[in-house]
Design an enzyme around this catalytic site. Structure first.
Site, PDB file in Angstrom:
ATOM      1  N   CYS A   1      45.294  21.943   7.988  1.00 32.84           N
ATOM      2  CA  CYS A   1      45.472  20.642   7.322  1.00 32.84           C
ATOM      3  C   CYS A   1      46.516  19.747   7.978  1.00 32.84           C
ATOM      4  CB  CYS A   1      45.813  20.856   5.862  1.00 32.84           C
ATOM      5  SG  CYS A   1      47.175  21.954   5.612  1.00 32.84           S
TER       6      CYS A   1
ATOM      7  N   HIS B   1      39.986  23.876  -1.207  1.00 32.50           N
ATOM      8  CA  HIS B   1      39.043  23.366  -0.204  1.00 32.50           C
ATOM      9  C   HIS B   1      38.196  24.506   0.375  1.00 32.50           C
ATOM     10  CE1 HIS B   1      42.144  19.972   0.713  1.00 32.50           C
ATOM     11  NE2 HIS B   1      41.108  19.425   0.112  1.00 32.50           N
TER      12      HIS B   1
HETATM   13  C1  CIR Z   1      46.770  18.328  -1.848  1.00 31.42           C
HETATM   14  O1  CIR Z   1      46.637  18.921  -2.912  1.00 31.42           O
HETATM   15  O2  CIR Z   1      46.022  17.419  -1.502  1.00 31.42           O
HETATM   16  C2  CIR Z   1      47.888  18.749  -0.931  1.00 31.42           C
HETATM   17  N1  CIR Z   1      49.022  19.127  -1.719  1.00 31.42           N
HETATM   18  C3  CIR Z   1      47.469  19.886  -0.032  1.00 31.42           C
HETATM   19  C4  CIR Z   1      46.363  19.486   0.907  1.00 31.42           C
HETATM   20  C5  CIR Z   1      46.061  20.551   1.897  1.00 31.42           C
HETATM   21  N2  CIR Z   1      45.005  20.129   2.724  1.00 31.42           N
HETATM   22  C6  CIR Z   1      44.227  20.943   3.406  1.00 31.42           C
HETATM   23  O3  CIR Z   1      44.380  22.146   3.348  1.00 31.42           O
HETATM   24  N3  CIR Z   1      43.253  20.417   4.134  1.00 31.42           N
END
Ligand code: CIR
Length: 262
Positions: free
Chosen positions: A247, A160
């Site tokens: 997140c 991201h």
């Molecule tokens: C994913 O790949 O969607 C999750 N394992 C990790 C998401 C992390 N989200 C973020 O940093 N905003």
């Protein structure tokens, strides 16, 4: 007051989505305890923590940031880029509904909140595997009437935009120059992550305090040397799920409605 929406770590987190990191065993009990400490850090910074209903069968449900972008005027409910994560969205929308008008990203657009970095009235949005141009165009038409500027940002090598860059003080960014071009943010000063800690660019700024992972001690030292007020948190198990600190919450200003849990 400041509210922080969070959701507990799912027992299925070990089968989370992974893109740029290798799968490692995740200690669910430890992940939960780390997440509780993270929530306590939010409380210590004055947030009232609101729990979104648990979603035990959704491995990535703890990463609530990806399901919404909350602004003062409205909340944009996203359509996450990973199909496995789309069932996370309705419960987040229901939790935000008492506080904000909701506007939804529509297919074929898809967008993860982790790709959205707001600096004042500008929203920088990463072009990633999780956020497409169609969704960025939708963000533009939703937000232009509210006086926001939306700018797409190329990123490489990370999940991201906010894996590559976050705001760490009013005038300073923390970034990984391998993953995003600092020149895109020319009005801001910046600090680079330590070369040995490429994943270390994600900090969560609340007022003038920065929640920051202990997993990146070299970068943490640079931050302290630059007089950033750091609240260290151990989120090692969430990092194994390719998450970090922004997140795991949606932080916003709101009046507290009755019957909320802290
Ligand atoms: C994913 O790949 O969607 C999750 N394992 C990790 C998401 C992390 N989200 C973020 O940093 N905003």
């Amino acid at each position: 007051m400041l509210l922080a929406l969070t959701r507990e770590v799912s027992p299925s987190i070990s089968v989370c989505e992974l893109t740029h990191v290798e799968r490692q065993p995740i200690d669910v009990a430890l992940a939960r305890s780390q997440h509780h400490h993270y929530e306590n850090s939010l409380r210590a910074l004055g947030c009232q923590v609101i729990s979104v209903p648990a979603a035990p069968d959704l491995p990535d449900a703890v990463f609530v940031e990806d399901c919404a972008v909350v602004l003062d005027e409205l909340a944009i409910i996203t359509r996450p880029g990973a199909a496995s994560r789309r069932p996370e969205v309705p419960s987040i929308a229901a939790s935000l509904a008492p506080y904000r008008q909701l506007v939804y990203i529509q297919p074929p657009g898809f967008l993860d909140g982790g790709d959205v970095l707001r600096l004042g009235k500008t929203l920088y949005i990463g072009f990633s595997d999780r956020s497409n141009r169609e969704a960025i165009a939708q963000m533009q038409s939703i937000l232009t009437p509210f006086g926001y500027t939306v700018q797409g940002v190329p990123i490489t090598g990370c999940l991201h935009l906010k894996s590559a860059v976050t705001q760490i003080s009013v005038e300073t960014l923390l970034l990984n120059p391998q993953w995003v071009d600092y020149k895109l943010f020319s009005k801001m000063a910046y600090i680079e992550v330590d070369e040995q800690e490429p994943y270390g660019a994600n900090g969560l700024l609340i007022d003038d305090q920065l929640i920051y992972p202990t997993s990146y001690p070299r970068t943490l030292d640079h931050l302290v040397a630059h007089a950033i007020q750091v609240i260290p948190v151990d989120v090692s198990e969430l990092i194994k799920a390719e998450g970090a600190v922004t997140c795991c919450s949606l932080v916003f200003q709101a009046e507290t409605p009755p019957n909320t849990t802290t």
